[in-house]
Write an enzyme that holds these catalytic residues in place. Sequence first.
Site, PDB file in Angstrom:
ATOM      1  CG  ASP A 210      70.504  25.426  -4.813  1.00 18.36           C
ATOM      2  OD1 ASP A 210      70.017  24.728  -3.787  1.00 18.36           O
ATOM      3  OD2 ASP A 210      70.173  25.653  -5.897  1.00 18.36           O
TER       4      ASP A 210
ATOM      5  CE  LYS B  95      68.028  22.193  -5.120  1.00 22.73           C
ATOM      6  NZ  LYS B  95      68.990  22.659  -5.989  1.00 22.73           N
ATOM      7  CG  LEU B  96      74.401  19.901   2.495  1.00 24.52           C
ATOM      8  CD1 LEU B  96      74.998  20.215   3.741  1.00 24.52           C
ATOM      9  CD2 LEU B  96      75.020  19.495   1.443  1.00 24.52           C
ATOM     10  CG  HIS B  97      68.591  13.899   1.083  1.00 28.47           C
ATOM     11  ND1 HIS B  97      67.582  13.637   0.138  1.00 28.47           N
ATOM     12  CD2 HIS B  97      68.269  12.930   2.192  1.00 28.47           C
ATOM     13  CE1 HIS B  97      66.728  12.701   0.577  1.00 28.47           C
ATOM     14  NE2 HIS B  97      67.344  12.397   1.884  1.00 28.47           N
TER      15      HIS B  97
END
EC number: 4.1.1.23
Length: 238
Positions: free
Chosen positions: A59, A61-63
């Site tokens: 987890d 949460k790549l952005h």
Amino acid sequence: MSQSLIVALDFPGKQEVEQFLHHFEGEELFVKVGMELFYKEGPAIITYLKEKGHKIFLDLKLHDIPNTVKSAMRSLASLDVDMVNVHAAGGSSMMKAAIEGLEEGKQEGKERPICIAVTQLTSTSEAMMKKEIGIEKTLEEAVAHYAKLTKDSGLDGVVCSTLEVPKLREVCGNEFVTVTPGIRLASDDVNDQVRVATPKRARELGSSYIVVGRSITKAENPLEAYKTVKQQWEGVTV
């Protein structure tokens, strides 16, 4: 719902993970490794958990820009994790790039990891979303919009609140994966999450996976707490 209960390993390091997993000798769990643990221990923690026979939701949460996310996902897929995620706010090009990276990096003979997108964090209220993020839709509308974008981009599903699952089933269909954190036993403190539900309620609303942290990890007897959550989630005695 085999292995659809995910236990959040929200610990600062491997030592605490080992102490916790000591309660589960012989159990093959589906565990979530988040930023704190992964940034402290690196890929070695994934290797350790895989050697113990556990499935892993990484987890992070790549952005970021599409090419960076593609390269990152290629690396993560090579670790043989089972589930990864991105922020849907990164847009369609980024999400498509994530899938490309996972396909390129997956281990030979294995399927790529499940890839899901975060719609809105469970700590986000509608008032916060409008005032601080600048989204003028209702929370339900914003989540549904991101979910449809996620599906159209080729991802498998989303992270969302249990309360949003019925609407997402209407928008994206029953095969669309919904992973729901913010799960607490009725007796627990909700802590810093706003949109929470019990395991039983998550089952009734149709969640695909639930993510449970403190209700299990902070319990006096983690194994018994795990069994209680599992019983409520699956609706059977274990």
